[in-house]
Design a protein around this motif. Structure first.
Motif, mmCIF file in Angstrom:
data_model
loop_
_atom_site.group_PDB
_atom_site.id
_atom_site.type_symbol
_atom_site.label_atom_id
_atom_site.label_comp_id
_atom_site.label_asym_id
_atom_site.label_seq_id
_atom_site.Cartn_x
_atom_site.Cartn_y
_atom_site.Cartn_z
ATOM 1 N N ALA A 60 -0.775 0.768 3.013
ATOM 2 C CA ALA A 60 -1.406 -0.556 3.015
ATOM 3 C C ALA A 60 -2.819 -0.483 2.439
ATOM 4 O O ALA A 60 -3.266 -1.411 1.739
ATOM 5 C CB ALA A 60 -1.439 -1.115 4.438
ATOM 6 N N HIS A 63 -5.455 0.720 11.385
ATOM 7 C CA HIS A 63 -4.854 -0.034 10.292
ATOM 8 C C HIS A 63 -5.885 -0.949 9.650
ATOM 9 O O HIS A 63 -6.098 -0.925 8.441
ATOM 10 C CB HIS A 63 -3.687 -0.896 10.820
ATOM 11 C CG HIS A 63 -2.541 -0.074 11.333
ATOM 12 N ND1 HIS A 63 -1.461 -0.628 11.981
ATOM 13 C CD2 HIS A 63 -2.297 1.251 11.295
ATOM 14 C CE1 HIS A 63 -0.614 0.329 12.327
ATOM 15 N NE2 HIS A 63 -1.104 1.479 11.920
ATOM 16 N N ILE A 114 -7.855 -0.421 5.840
ATOM 17 C CA ILE A 114 -7.587 -1.417 4.805
ATOM 18 C C ILE A 114 -8.880 -2.085 4.344
ATOM 19 O O ILE A 114 -9.114 -2.268 3.145
ATOM 20 C CB ILE A 114 -6.587 -2.477 5.324
ATOM 21 C CG1 ILE A 114 -5.212 -1.824 5.546
ATOM 22 C CG2 ILE A 114 -6.459 -3.633 4.333
ATOM 23 C CD1 ILE A 114 -4.216 -2.711 6.256
ATOM 24 N N LEU A 128 4.749 2.319 1.376
ATOM 25 C CA LEU A 128 5.247 1.255 2.254
ATOM 26 C C LEU A 128 6.773 1.146 2.179
ATOM 27 O O LEU A 128 7.431 0.890 3.196
ATOM 28 C CB LEU A 128 4.606 -0.087 1.866
ATOM 29 C CG LEU A 128 3.098 -0.199 2.131
ATOM 30 C CD1 LEU A 128 2.559 -1.518 1.580
ATOM 31 C CD2 LEU A 128 2.800 -0.092 3.629
#
Length: 356
Positions: free
Chosen positions: A107, A261, A265, A343
């Motif tokens: 991501a 996460h 990102i 992903l």
């Protein structure tokens, strides 16, 4: 962008989880509320860690980010061990490793690649981290091969697990010495020279004292909410007909990794892809070389040693994740399509785990 991590919202979600637990609401309701609370508390923990890391310096700060970023997963795993849910512990460790290497890293590369055509980072750090992950994979394969071929007994497997766990912890401590002391300049992020050009972008959220206070408070809250969450897992798993493997490897791992996460990102979208790679790969290293071995010793001191023998499915998932992540990161540059490939592999593994 971090208003959702405000202390007020944190306290509200924490209190709701506490009320649901002590009022003995429906276990599914408790699971949902506790999961939301873990995400908010872990996110706040990550923000406090980021602020403390600013005062600690880059290398020590990176270590603190990885350590406290894994705090929720470690605490959840300890409560799972207390409940005797060893299979779910191993599944959650598997999920943390593949989640960081495929979901978090994928991501980050994808989001950063959409904004910047090509992003570069320290190729030496990526190469060494990838090699360490291969060592971790080997350490998981060896006990499994010897046990499954009946070369050693279950008791000998426990002994081997403790020895391997000790070796991995020493390897991780040596890696910290190498990366933070003897070769810290060699492994420095290639974008570090631009830090001086963006002084306001990296200002800490709070003062040093308040940052430490929030860090301690968030850690305690993570421990409480994790215990409430674990208490609902068996009911949730049974009611929805899910396997412990899927719940541990994906649901628990994603919930515990939520803070990392978002942080990875956001850093990638600021063209700090080196920091994103370090969070994702560094967190996986810490899970494989430190958290998992520590849990082996925790189970030993509770009177029932959890062996380090993972299932074939888990071993394959970890090996595949390490292989593709090392293949993509070894050249020191990334783009959005490389993130998409990671992903895609994560989704394939997720579907496979769900159908088990």
């Amino acid at each position: 962008m971090k208003k959702w991590l405000s202390p007020a919202l944190l306290i509200i979600t924490f209190l709701l989880a506490g009320i649901a637990h002590y009022a003995h609401l429906n276990p599914i309701v408790q699971f949902v509320i506790a999961s939301i609370s873990v995400i908010f508390v872990a996110g706040f923990l990550g923000r406090a860690t980021e602020s403390v890391a600013h005062y600690a310096g880059q290398r020590l700060g990176g270590f603190l980010n990885a350590t406290f970023g894994n705090a929720a997963e470690l605490i959840i795993a300890i409560f799972l061990i207390r409940e005797g849910l060893y299979d779910m512990v191993k599944a959650s460790l598997t999920g943390s490793i593949i989640g960081n290497l495929l979901l978090v890293l994928g991501a980050s590369l994808f989001a950063g690649g959409l904004k910047f055509k090509v992003q570069n980072y320290n190729v030496s750090l990526a190469g060494l981290s990838g090699s360490l992950m291969i060592v971790a994979v080997i350490s998981l394969f060896v006990p499994a091969v010897f046990l499954n071929t009946h070369s050693i007994t279950a008791t000998e497997t426990d002994t081997l697990s403790l020895i391997v766990a000790g070796i991995l912890i020493l390897s991780y401590l040596a890696w910290l010495l190498f990366s933070m002391v003897t070769h810290k300049d060699y492994l420095a992020d290639v974008t570090d020279d631009r830090e001086q050009e963006l002084p306001h972008e990296h200002e800490p959220a709070w003062s040093k004292g308040r940052s430490i206070l929030y860090l301690v408070l968030a850690t305690v809250m993570v421990a409480l909410v994790s215990e409430w969450l674990v208490g609902t897992l068996e009911t949730f798993t049974t009611q929805f007909g899910l396997s412990e493997l899927f719940v541990g490897a994906f649901l628990v791992a994603i919930i515990g990794n939520a803070a990392e996460h978002s942080a990875a990102i956001l850093l990638a979208m600021k063209n700090k892809i080196g920091a994103s790679v370090e969070i994702a790969v560094g967190s996986s290293l810490q899970i494989a070389l430190f958290v998992a071995p520590v849990l082996i010793f925790v189970s030993y001191f509770t009177g029932d040693t959890m062996d380090i023998v993972f299932s074939t499915i888990e071993l394959v998932a970890i090996a595949v994740s390490v292989f593709i992540a090392k293949s993509i990161t070894q050249d020191g540059s990334t783009n959005w399509y490389e993130g998409l490939m990671l992903l895609v592999v994560y989704i394939m593994l997720g579907v496979s785990f769900f159908l088990v």
